[in-house]
Structure formats: structure tokens, C-alpha cells
Design an enzyme around this catalytic site. Structure first.
Site, PDB file in Angstrom:
ATOM      1  N   HIS A 183       0.830  -1.209   0.000  1.00  0.00           N
ATOM      2  CA  HIS A 183       0.000   0.000   0.000  1.00  0.00           C
ATOM      3  C   HIS A 183       0.865   1.260   0.000  1.00  0.00           C
ATOM      4  CE1 HIS A 183      -3.671  -2.186   2.030  1.00  0.00           C
ATOM      5  NE2 HIS A 183      -3.443  -2.596   0.788  1.00  0.00           N
TER       6      HIS A 183
HETATM    7  C1  LIG Z   1       0.174  -7.605  -4.540  1.00  0.00           C
HETATM    8  C2  LIG Z   1      -0.751  -6.423  -4.228  1.00  0.00           C
HETATM    9  C3  LIG Z   1      -1.955  -6.676  -3.595  1.00  0.00           C
HETATM   10  C4  LIG Z   1      -2.807  -5.605  -3.285  1.00  0.00           C
HETATM   11  N1  LIG Z   1      -4.009  -5.868  -2.691  1.00  0.00           N
HETATM   12  C5  LIG Z   1      -4.860  -4.855  -2.426  1.00  0.00           C
HETATM   13  C6  LIG Z   1      -6.137  -5.113  -1.872  1.00  0.00           C
HETATM   14  O1  LIG Z   1      -6.502  -6.256  -1.621  1.00  0.00           O
HETATM   15  N2  LIG Z   1      -6.943  -4.054  -1.628  1.00  0.00           N
HETATM   16  C7  LIG Z   1      -6.564  -2.771  -1.876  1.00  0.00           C
HETATM   17  O2  LIG Z   1      -7.347  -1.846  -1.622  1.00  0.00           O
HETATM   18  N3  LIG Z   1      -5.352  -2.500  -2.417  1.00  0.00           N
HETATM   19  C8  LIG Z   1      -4.506  -3.515  -2.704  1.00  0.00           C
HETATM   20  N4  LIG Z   1      -3.281  -3.252  -3.242  1.00  0.00           N
HETATM   21  C9  LIG Z   1      -2.905  -1.835  -3.434  1.00  0.00           C
HETATM   22  C10 LIG Z   1      -3.503  -1.235  -4.693  1.00  0.00           C
HETATM   23  O3  LIG Z   1      -3.282  -2.116  -5.785  1.00  0.00           O
HETATM   24  C11 LIG Z   1      -2.824   0.116  -4.930  1.00  0.00           C
HETATM   25  O4  LIG Z   1      -3.070   0.976  -3.828  1.00  0.00           O
HETATM   26  C12 LIG Z   1      -3.350   0.805  -6.194  1.00  0.00           C
HETATM   27  O5  LIG Z   1      -3.231  -0.036  -7.320  1.00  0.00           O
HETATM   28  C13 LIG Z   1      -2.541   2.078  -6.419  1.00  0.00           C
HETATM   29  O6  LIG Z   1      -2.923   2.627  -7.656  1.00  0.00           O
HETATM   30  P1  LIG Z   1      -1.962   3.595  -8.469  1.00  0.00           P
HETATM   31  O7  LIG Z   1      -2.733   4.042  -9.636  1.00  0.00           O
HETATM   32  O8  LIG Z   1      -1.382   4.598  -7.540  1.00  0.00           O
HETATM   33  O9  LIG Z   1      -0.738   2.694  -8.917  1.00  0.00           O
HETATM   34  P2  LIG Z   1      -0.713   1.356  -9.799  1.00  0.00           P
HETATM   35  O10 LIG Z   1      -1.995   0.594  -9.662  1.00  0.00           O
HETATM   36  O11 LIG Z   1       0.565   0.674  -9.411  1.00  0.00           O
HETATM   37  O12 LIG Z   1      -0.647   1.887 -11.304  1.00  0.00           O
HETATM   38  C14 LIG Z   1       0.533   2.411 -11.846  1.00  0.00           C
HETATM   39  C15 LIG Z   1       0.614   1.971 -13.283  1.00  0.00           C
HETATM   40  O13 LIG Z   1       1.633   2.686 -13.927  1.00  0.00           O
HETATM   41  C16 LIG Z   1       2.405   1.801 -14.702  1.00  0.00           C
HETATM   42  N5  LIG Z   1       3.761   2.370 -14.807  1.00  0.00           N
HETATM   43  C17 LIG Z   1       4.620   2.673 -13.819  1.00  0.00           C
HETATM   44  N6  LIG Z   1       5.740   3.215 -14.293  1.00  0.00           N
HETATM   45  C18 LIG Z   1       5.597   3.277 -15.627  1.00  0.00           C
HETATM   46  C19 LIG Z   1       6.424   3.744 -16.690  1.00  0.00           C
HETATM   47  N7  LIG Z   1       7.629   4.288 -16.458  1.00  0.00           N
HETATM   48  N8  LIG Z   1       5.956   3.655 -17.954  1.00  0.00           N
HETATM   49  C20 LIG Z   1       4.733   3.125 -18.204  1.00  0.00           C
HETATM   50  N9  LIG Z   1       3.902   2.674 -17.236  1.00  0.00           N
HETATM   51  C21 LIG Z   1       4.335   2.741 -15.969  1.00  0.00           C
HETATM   52  C22 LIG Z   1       2.379   0.493 -13.928  1.00  0.00           C
HETATM   53  O14 LIG Z   1       2.660  -0.599 -14.784  1.00  0.00           O
HETATM   54  C23 LIG Z   1       0.940   0.485 -13.424  1.00  0.00           C
HETATM   55  O15 LIG Z   1       0.067  -0.077 -14.368  1.00  0.00           O
HETATM   56  C24 LIG Z   1      -2.422  -4.285  -3.594  1.00  0.00           C
HETATM   57  C25 LIG Z   1      -1.203  -4.052  -4.264  1.00  0.00           C
HETATM   58  C26 LIG Z   1      -0.394  -5.119  -4.589  1.00  0.00           C
HETATM   59  C27 LIG Z   1       0.912  -4.858  -5.327  1.00  0.00           C
END
Ligand SMILES: Cc1cc2nc3c(=O)[nH]c(=O)nc-3n(C[C@H](O)[C@H](O)[C@H](O)COP(=O)(O)OP(=O)(O)OC[C@H]3O[C@@H](n4cnc5c(N)ncnc54)[C@H](O)[C@@H]3O)c2cc1C
Length: 414
Positions: free
Chosen positions: A350
Site C-alpha cells: 500500500h
Molecule cells: C500484490 C498487491 C496486492 C494488493 N491488494 C490490495 C487489496 O486487496 N486491496 C486494496 O485496496 N489494495 C490492494 N493493493 C494496493 C492497490 O493495488 C494500490 O493501492 C493501487 O493499485 C494504487 O494505484 P496507483 O494508480 O497509484 O498505482 P498502480 O496501480 O501501481 O498503477 C501504476 C501503473 O503505472 C504503470 N507504470 C509505472 N511506471 C511506468 C512507466 N515508467 N511507464 C509506463 N507505465 C508505468 C504500472 O505498470 C501500473 O500499471 C495491492 C497491491 C499489490 C501490489
């Protein structure tokens, strides 16, 4: 309830769903119940905790079933719920298998993004704005690689400084957690279902045909939010039950019936950082979580573990439990537990806070998610949270995306 989600009329019928702007997001329903998770909630009630049937409603505190981003038993990711319905729009181009390497600037205006795909370097020019959504690990790294970050560190790794912003990559927060594992006296856990071919096949069929059973559940099927100190205004510990167990995360499931209680520190004081190690966009950044740096964090989660043990020791859950397998009877006092935590605690995956929003000059983004001191550049992901939320981070991050899109539209219309 989350401000951007509304309950559907199906809620009362056990087919509960929330609807985001882009599509439906479901919550857990009666199909995903299990005697062990029911017993877990009942034992918490025995110990004096409240029940809640909606962690995102007015009463966050208490014990109940987890809500899922799933629809009719199928996981509903943001790609499914938001991107897929929009993918044929004429004003949208989705480029996959691409790696963003740099934000391009003219002075203090973001003009585009450079990315690599199949060995080719491509520039996407921005007519409007550049929105970074790389998550709390990659958004700060991309800003740093683009020259926006702590100036001395950027110079050290050979990146030309565009703006000295010391907090890009700092303020990393996460929910430190620990697993307590219990050996059960009945073969009704997922450990048992996957070990017996016939039962495993039955579970697969149950899921495929009816979207029921173990495979329709989230990892933590039920949970509780509670306070380690009654003087606190809101819960500081989350506990979740998983209907399986393993010696270590990523290892095979135990060959005995087992469950895990995941105890999570909700309001850590400790802060870490995410810093690019070099100017190479393919080199993973250095992630320093600094878990338990603040003394109070260790004390709080050690206390939360002991309170969780009391729940496991209360009936009716106690009737299903043979013994505590992890950490086991050698860990007795709060001090023992703290020592155990230091060696065995882990991330909840997280991470947040590394491009934090704030009104002060050091904040990375302002209240409209615009990177301070720049034009045409926003960050919209978990990295903008100034403080980690007291619960799982996925739904709040979806809300950040919804709010970001509303603000981008408002600003574009003037
Ligand atoms: C194993 C795991 C289990 C989880 N389980 C839960 C759960 O049960 N419940 C819950 O509420 N939350 C859970 N989470 C947390 C939740 O997934 C995150 O809080 C949420 O996805 C954050 O969203 P975000 O958009 O900030 O980042 P992300 O979802 O990480 O999205 C970022 C995106 O940007 C892309 N990216 C990054 N850098 C680059 C680059 N340089 N070029 C192109 N693309 C790029 C990545 O590939 C990704 O697709 C979990 C996370 C993980 C890893």
C-alpha cells in the site's frame, strides 16, 4: 460511503455493487461467506467489538465482510471498470508494452512524454496536459528522471536539475503488517481444498458455474478495524482473516488446515523514501520503507497483535483452532512480539505519499493535483496522499482518479 460511489438497488438483495463513473464495482455478498470467517466476526463480538456491514459507510470501526472491487464474482480492475468501456473513444489512444522514460519541458511547462516501445524512442506531445499515474513508486522516479526532485540527489545520479523539489520521493508511507497463523482442527480451509484433487475440482466448478466458494473471495474475506487505545478517535489497527496459510508469503500452502490473521498498522508515523538509483529509467528505484522507525509504530502493532490473539482465543473461532503456529508460544510479551515483528513484518503493498499534496511550499502537488511551479503537469495516483488512509488503498486511489478527471475537465473548460 466513498463520495464518488453510490450503492445500487441490488445492495439489499445480496448482489451489492457500487457504481463508479466508468462502471460498476462490487462488494462482497452472501455467496462468499464461510464458517471460519463468520466465527472470526462472532469472536470479535464476543471480545466486545462492534459489527459493521459497510467499512466505507458511516461506521468504519468494527468487524464484518470485506468489500471487493468485483462484479458478480469476477474481479473488476480499473482496466475493466473504467478503461475498457472507454477504449473505442476517438480521443483516446492506449499504448501498451511501453515504458515512459522522461517528461519533456519547455521552461516550466510540460510539453510531452518520451517513452520507449519495442526498442524505439517515441515522443507523445501534449496539447493539453501531462498526467502522471505511475503509482507511488514510479511517479516520483519518473519526475526525478525528468529533473524534478531533490537537486543534490539528481546531480549525484547524473540528471540535469529542472526544479529542486526536495519532497519528490519522500514521505513514503505503507501499512506495515504481520501474519499470525493458526492450525485448525477441521479440514475446511483453502489449504485442504487445494490438496485434495476432488475438492479442488469442486471448488473450481463452484466458481466457474456459480461464482461461489473460495475462488470468489478476496484474500482477506472478513476484517475488522479497531483501536489499540480507547482514547483514540479512530481505529489504528486493521485485522483481516485469510482462509489459508503458508510458512512464508509466496511459499506453498501448509499441508495442515490453517488460517492467517493479518494485522496491519493503519496510521504509521514512520516515513520512508523512493529515490532513483541512476539515470537509467529501467533501473528500479531504491525503496526505503523505514518501517517501525517511530517507536510508537512498533508499540501499536505489537499491541494490535496481542488483541488479535485474544480474538483468536475467543469462541466461536477458538472452537476451530488447534494451536497458534506463527509466531507461536515462544512469543509471549509485547516486547517478544516487537522483536518478532522487526524480523518478520512486511509491506501491505500500500505505498503512498511520495508526491504528496499539500498547501505548503515543499508539497509536490497542490489541491488540484498540479505539480507546484509547473504548468500542464499533474500527478493522479496513490502518491499524492499526504497521509496514508486508514484502510486498503485501492478504492481511495480510484477516487483520486475520479476526482482528478473531474478537475481536469473543469480546468479545461475554464
Ligand atoms: C500484490 C498487491 C496486492 C494488493 N491488494 C490490495 C487489496 O486487496 N486491496 C486494496 O485496496 N489494495 C490492494 N493493493 C494496493 C492497490 O493495488 C494500490 O493501492 C493501487 O493499485 C494504487 O494505484 P496507483 O494508480 O497509484 O498505482 P498502480 O496501480 O501501481 O498503477 C501504476 C501503473 O503505472 C504503470 N507504470 C509505472 N511506471 C511506468 C512507466 N515508467 N511507464 C509506463 N507505465 C508505468 C504500472 O505498470 C501500473 O500499471 C495491492 C497491491 C499489490 C501490489
Amino acid at each position: 460511503m466513498l463520495p464518488f460511489f453510490r450503492k445500487s438497488e441490488d445492495q439489499e438483495r445480496g448482489e451489492s455493487e457500487y457504481h463508479g463513473a466508468g462502471g460498476p464495482l462490487g462488494v462482497s455478498d452472501t455467496r462468499t461467506r464461510h464458517p471460519l470467517s463468520d466465527a472470526f466476526i462472532e469472536s470479535a463480538v464476543t471480545c466486545g467489538y462492534q459489527r459493521t456491514d459497510d467499512f466505507n459507510g458511516p461506521q468504519h470501526e468494527g468487524f464484518g465482510y470485506m468489500q471487493l472491487t468485483a462484479r458478480k464474482g469476477l474481479r473488476s480492475s480499473t482496466a475493466v471498470a473504467f478503461l475498457r468501456p472507454a477504449q473505442n473513444r476517438k480521443n483516446l489512444t492506449i499504448v501498451t508494452e511501453a515504458h515512459a522514460t522522461r517528461v519533456l519541458f519547455e521552461g516550466r511547462r510540460a510539453t510531452g512524454v518520451e517513452y520507449e516501445r519495442g526498442g524505439e524512442t517515441i515522443v507523445a506531445q501534449a496539447r493539453g496536459e501531462v498526467i502522471l499515474s505511475g503509482g507511488a513508486i514510479n511517479s516520483p522516479q519518473l519526475l526525478q528522471l525528468s529533473g524534478v526532485g531533490p537537486a543534490q540527489h539528481l546531480r549525484d545520479i547524473g540528471v540535469d536539475v529542472v526544479a529542486d523539489m526536495p519532497d519528490v520521493g519522500n514521505n513514503l508511507q505503507d501499512h506495515f503488517n504481520i501474519r499470525l497463523v493458526y492450525r485448525c482442527n477441521q479440514p475446511i480451509t483453502l489449504n485442504d481444498a487445494v490438496r485434495h484433487p476432488l475438492r479442488g475440482a469442486r471448488e473450481v466448478m463452484n466458481y466457474a458455474l456459480r461464482r461461489r466458494g473460495f475462488f470468489a473471495m478476496g484474500a482477506s474475506v472478513a476484517a475488522g478495524f479497531f483501536r489499540t487505545d480507547p482514547a483514540l478517535a479512530t481505529p489504528d489497527i486493521q485485522i483481516g482473516i485469510t482462509l489459508f496459510s503458508a510458512e512464508k508469503i509466496g511459499q506453498g500452502l501448509h499441508r495442515f488446515p490453517g488460517i492467517s490473521l493479518i494485522v496491519r498498522l493503519l496510521r504509521p508515523e514512520s516515513q520512508g523514501s523512493v529515490m532513483a538509483r541512476s539515470a537509467d529509467p529501467y533501473e528500479a528505484p531504491a525503496i526505503r520503507p523505514n518501517f517501525l522507525h517511530a517507536v510508537r509504530d512498533g508499540e501499536t502493532i505489537a499491541r494490535g497483535c496481542q488483541m488479535s490473539r485474544e480474538i483468536a482465543g475467543a469462541r466461536p473461532l477458538a472452537d476451530f483452532i488447534e494451536s497458534e503456529h506463527i509466531p507461536g508460544e515462544a512469543v509471549v510479551s509485547d516486547a517478544d512480539m516487537l522483536e518478532y515483528l522487526r524480523h518478520n513484518g512486511a509491506t501491505s503493498f500500500h505505498p503512498v505519499g511520495t508526491c504528496r499534496m499539500g498547501p505548503d511550499e515543499r508539497a509536490v502537488v497542490d489541491a488540484r493535483l498540479r505539480v507546484r511551479g509547473f504548468e500542464g503537469l499533474r500527478v493522479a495516483d496513490a502518491s499524492i496522499m499526504p497521509k496514508i488512509v486508514s484502510g486498503n488503498t485501492n478504492a481511495p486511489t480510484i477516487m483520486i482518479g475520479e476526482k482528478a478527471s473531474a478537475m481536469i475537465l473543469e480546468d479545461a473548460r475554464g
